[in-house]
Design a protein around this motif. Structure first.
Motif, PDB file in Angstrom:
ATOM      1  N   HIS A   2      45.679  45.954  33.412  1.00 41.17           N
ATOM      2  CA  HIS A   2      44.487  45.628  34.206  1.00 41.17           C
ATOM      3  C   HIS A   2      44.853  45.287  35.651  1.00 41.17           C
ATOM      4  O   HIS A   2      44.185  45.730  36.587  1.00 41.17           O
ATOM      5  CB  HIS A   2      43.726  44.468  33.559  1.00 41.17           C
ATOM      6  CG  HIS A   2      42.898  44.866  32.387  1.00 41.17           C
ATOM      7  ND1 HIS A   2      43.435  45.076  31.132  1.00 41.17           N
ATOM      8  CD2 HIS A   2      41.575  45.096  32.271  1.00 41.17           C
ATOM      9  CE1 HIS A   2      42.489  45.415  30.298  1.00 41.17           C
ATOM     10  NE2 HIS A   2      41.340  45.443  30.957  1.00 41.17           N
ATOM     11  N   ILE A   3      45.902  44.496  35.831  1.00 41.38           N
ATOM     12  CA  ILE A   3      46.321  44.118  37.179  1.00 41.38           C
ATOM     13  C   ILE A   3      46.812  45.340  37.954  1.00 41.38           C
ATOM     14  O   ILE A   3      46.470  45.526  39.125  1.00 41.38           O
ATOM     15  CB  ILE A   3      47.388  43.001  37.127  1.00 41.38           C
ATOM     16  CG1 ILE A   3      46.743  41.695  36.647  1.00 41.38           C
ATOM     17  CG2 ILE A   3      48.060  42.816  38.480  1.00 41.38           C
ATOM     18  CD1 ILE A   3      47.718  40.595  36.314  1.00 41.38           C
ATOM     19  N   ASN A   4      47.583  46.207  37.301  1.00 40.51           N
ATOM     20  CA  ASN A   4      48.040  47.429  37.969  1.00 40.51           C
ATOM     21  C   ASN A   4      46.875  48.348  38.318  1.00 40.51           C
ATOM     22  O   ASN A   4      46.894  48.988  39.377  1.00 40.51           O
ATOM     23  CB  ASN A   4      49.074  48.146  37.106  1.00 40.51           C
ATOM     24  CG  ASN A   4      50.419  47.444  37.119  1.00 40.51           C
ATOM     25  OD1 ASN A   4      50.771  46.775  38.087  1.00 40.51           O
ATOM     26  ND2 ASN A   4      51.164  47.568  36.030  1.00 40.51           N
ATOM     27  N   ALA A   5      45.866  48.424  37.462  1.00 35.89           N
ATOM     28  CA  ALA A   5      44.678  49.229  37.772  1.00 35.89           C
ATOM     29  C   ALA A   5      43.959  48.676  39.001  1.00 35.89           C
ATOM     30  O   ALA A   5      43.525  49.440  39.872  1.00 35.89           O
ATOM     31  CB  ALA A   5      43.734  49.269  36.575  1.00 35.89           C
ATOM     32  N   LEU A   6      43.851  47.363  39.085  1.00 31.78           N
ATOM     33  CA  LEU A   6      43.227  46.735  40.253  1.00 31.78           C
ATOM     34  C   LEU A   6      44.014  47.056  41.520  1.00 31.78           C
ATOM     35  O   LEU A   6      43.437  47.408  42.549  1.00 31.78           O
ATOM     36  CB  LEU A   6      43.130  45.220  40.047  1.00 31.78           C
ATOM     37  CG  LEU A   6      42.526  44.425  41.198  1.00 31.78           C
ATOM     38  CD1 LEU A   6      41.062  44.805  41.408  1.00 31.78           C
ATOM     39  CD2 LEU A   6      42.668  42.933  40.934  1.00 31.78           C
ATOM     40  N   HIS A   7      45.336  47.000  41.424  1.00 34.39           N
ATOM     41  CA  HIS A   7      46.160  47.300  42.598  1.00 34.39           C
ATOM     42  C   HIS A   7      46.105  48.782  42.964  1.00 34.39           C
ATOM     43  O   HIS A   7      46.172  49.119  44.139  1.00 34.39           O
ATOM     44  CB  HIS A   7      47.608  46.842  42.381  1.00 34.39           C
ATOM     45  CG  HIS A   7      47.759  45.372  42.587  1.00 34.39           C
ATOM     46  ND1 HIS A   7      47.843  44.798  43.826  1.00 34.39           N
ATOM     47  CD2 HIS A   7      47.796  44.353  41.701  1.00 34.39           C
ATOM     48  CE1 HIS A   7      47.947  43.495  43.705  1.00 34.39           C
ATOM     49  NE2 HIS A   7      47.919  43.191  42.420  1.00 34.39           N
ATOM     50  N   THR A   8      45.972  49.634  41.981  1.00 33.61           N
ATOM     51  CA  THR A   8      45.817  51.061  42.267  1.00 33.61           C
ATOM     52  C   THR A   8      44.535  51.293  43.061  1.00 33.61           C
ATOM     53  O   THR A   8      44.527  52.043  44.041  1.00 33.61           O
ATOM     54  CB  THR A   8      45.797  51.881  40.958  1.00 33.61           C
ATOM     55  OG1 THR A   8      47.039  51.687  40.282  1.00 33.61           O
ATOM     56  CG2 THR A   8      45.600  53.362  41.238  1.00 33.61           C
ATOM     57  N   LEU A   9      43.462  50.630  42.661  1.00 33.96           N
ATOM     58  CA  LEU A   9      42.192  50.746  43.388  1.00 33.96           C
ATOM     59  C   LEU A   9      42.305  50.199  44.808  1.00 33.96           C
ATOM     60  O   LEU A   9      41.684  50.716  45.731  1.00 33.96           O
ATOM     61  CB  LEU A   9      41.083  50.012  42.641  1.00 33.96           C
ATOM     62  CG  LEU A   9      40.638  50.618  41.317  1.00 33.96           C
ATOM     63  CD1 LEU A   9      39.682  49.686  40.583  1.00 33.96           C
ATOM     64  CD2 LEU A   9      39.974  51.976  41.554  1.00 33.96           C
ATOM     65  N   ASN A  10      43.101  49.144  44.980  1.00 30.84           N
ATOM     66  CA  ASN A  10      43.283  48.533  46.303  1.00 30.84           C
ATOM     67  C   ASN A  10      44.409  49.173  47.113  1.00 30.84           C
ATOM     68  O   ASN A  10      44.695  48.725  48.219  1.00 30.84           O
ATOM     69  CB  ASN A  10      43.563  47.030  46.148  1.00 30.84           C
ATOM     70  CG  ASN A  10      42.376  46.269  45.649  1.00 30.84           C
ATOM     71  OD1 ASN A  10      41.237  46.666  45.858  1.00 30.84           O
ATOM     72  ND2 ASN A  10      42.635  45.162  44.969  1.00 30.84           N
ATOM     73  N   ARG A  11      45.064  50.178  46.528  1.00 27.91           N
ATOM     74  CA  ARG A  11      46.193  50.858  47.168  1.00 27.91           C
ATOM     75  C   ARG A  11      47.297  49.873  47.571  1.00 27.91           C
ATOM     76  O   ARG A  11      47.795  49.874  48.702  1.00 27.91           O
ATOM     77  CB  ARG A  11      45.731  51.662  48.370  1.00 27.91           C
ATOM     78  CG  ARG A  11      44.843  52.816  47.998  1.00 27.91           C
ATOM     79  CD  ARG A  11      44.507  53.665  49.211  1.00 27.91           C
ATOM     80  NE  ARG A  11      43.727  54.805  48.828  1.00 27.91           N
ATOM     81  CZ  ARG A  11      42.416  54.919  49.018  1.00 27.91           C
ATOM     82  NH1 ARG A  11      41.753  53.946  49.598  1.00 27.91           N
ATOM     83  NH2 ARG A  11      41.786  56.008  48.644  1.00 27.91           N
ATOM     84  N   SER A  12      47.637  49.030  46.633  1.00 31.28           N
ATOM     85  CA  SER A  12      48.720  48.071  46.852  1.00 31.28           C
ATOM     86  C   SER A  12      49.614  48.061  45.620  1.00 31.28           C
ATOM     87  O   SER A  12      49.279  48.643  44.595  1.00 31.28           O
ATOM     88  CB  SER A  12      48.155  46.661  47.112  1.00 31.28           C
ATOM     89  OG  SER A  12      47.410  46.207  46.004  1.00 31.28           O
ATOM     90  N   LYS A  13      50.753  47.429  45.744  1.00 34.93           N
ATOM     91  CA  LYS A  13      51.681  47.342  44.618  1.00 34.93           C
ATOM     92  C   LYS A  13      52.334  45.966  44.650  1.00 34.93           C
ATOM     93  O   LYS A  13      52.957  45.597  45.644  1.00 34.93           O
ATOM     94  CB  LYS A  13      52.740  48.428  44.720  1.00 34.93           C
ATOM     95  CG  LYS A  13      53.701  48.439  43.539  1.00 34.93           C
ATOM     96  CD  LYS A  13      54.593  49.659  43.590  1.00 34.93           C
ATOM     97  CE  LYS A  13      55.635  49.643  42.515  1.00 34.93           C
ATOM     98  NZ  LYS A  13      55.153  49.809  41.181  1.00 34.93           N
ATOM     99  N   PRO A  14      52.191  45.209  43.565  1.00 28.38           N
ATOM    100  CA  PRO A  14      52.817  43.879  43.548  1.00 28.38           C
ATOM    101  C   PRO A  14      54.343  43.965  43.532  1.00 28.38           C
ATOM    102  O   PRO A  14      54.910  44.819  42.856  1.00 28.38           O
ATOM    103  CB  PRO A  14      52.301  43.246  42.254  1.00 28.38           C
ATOM    104  CG  PRO A  14      51.671  44.326  41.468  1.00 28.38           C
ATOM    105  CD  PRO A  14      51.466  45.498  42.356  1.00 28.38           C
ATOM    106  N   GLU A  15      54.981  43.096  44.313  1.00 29.06           N
ATOM    107  CA  GLU A  15      56.438  43.018  44.302  1.00 29.06           C
ATOM    108  C   GLU A  15      56.919  42.281  43.064  1.00 29.06           C
ATOM    109  O   GLU A  15      57.901  42.659  42.453  1.00 29.06           O
ATOM    110  CB  GLU A  15      56.942  42.292  45.554  1.00 29.06           C
ATOM    111  CG  GLU A  15      56.792  43.087  46.819  1.00 29.06           C
ATOM    112  CD  GLU A  15      57.301  42.311  48.018  1.00 29.06           C
ATOM    113  OE1 GLU A  15      58.221  41.479  47.874  1.00 29.06           O
ATOM    114  OE2 GLU A  15      56.762  42.527  49.111  1.00 29.06           O
ATOM    115  N   THR A  16      56.223  41.201  42.722  1.00 27.82           N
ATOM    116  CA  THR A  16      56.576  40.386  41.562  1.00 27.82           C
ATOM    117  C   THR A  16      55.359  40.257  40.669  1.00 27.82           C
ATOM    118  O   THR A  16      54.302  39.810  41.122  1.00 27.82           O
ATOM    119  CB  THR A  16      57.038  38.971  41.988  1.00 27.82           C
ATOM    120  OG1 THR A  16      58.110  39.094  42.904  1.00 27.82           O
ATOM    121  CG2 THR A  16      57.467  38.155  40.785  1.00 27.82           C
TER     122      THR A  16
END
Length: 160
Positions: free
Chosen positions: A56-70
């Protein structure tokens, strides 16, 4: 010090009484959020929650065009309780992700998520806490991280 990280630290500390401990290491820009579950969680449920939350968190970041470092979720069982910790870099963490994570926690662990207070924090209280914290941080140069916890619903914050 990252002011975005401080903003997130305050949001989490003040607005989510089900969060037991919040630690913000602003030299590393790392936010650690801990909740307490009132029973031990079996390994199957742990793995299922970690997988679901990361998806779910990765899907949210995909929509926001970002990628968490940690992005790490860890469980630790002690004396019939389970402590769940989320480790996140504050740079890519936002309010929507925190709300998503807390919603997933509530859905998965509705029967055992410890809630230590009332989640209706007034905006003026939050602004005053932020102002006081920034003032104290400005006066201290030997501070590595911020730490907050709830004691019987009362919010306690420290810098170290």
């Amino acid at each position: 010090m990252n002011e975005t990280g401080l903003e997130i630290f305050l949001n989490v500390s003040v607005n989510f009484p089900e969060i037991n401990i919040v630690k913000y290491e602003y030299n590393n820009d790392l936010l650690i959020i801990e909740v307490v579950l009132t029973r031990e969680i079996d390994s199957t449920q742990k793995e299922s929650f970690i997988s679901k939350a990361q998806q779910h968190i990765n899907a949210l970041h995909t929509l926001n065009r970002s990628k968490p470092e940690t992005l790490s979720i860890r469980f630790k069982s002690v004396g019939g309780l389970t402590f769940l910790r989320l480790y996140r870099d504050a740079q890519t963490l936002g309010g929507k992700e925190i709300n998503l994570f807390m919603t997933l926690l509530g859905e998965e662990f509705y029967d055992c998520l410890l809630d230590e207070g009332n989640s209706t924090a007034r905006p003026s209280f939050r602004r005053q806490v932020e102002k006081d914290l920034l003032k104290k941080l400005g006066a201290s140069s030997n501070t590595d991280y911020l730490f907050a916890y709830r004691d019987h619903g009362k919010l306690c914050m420290f810098n170290r």
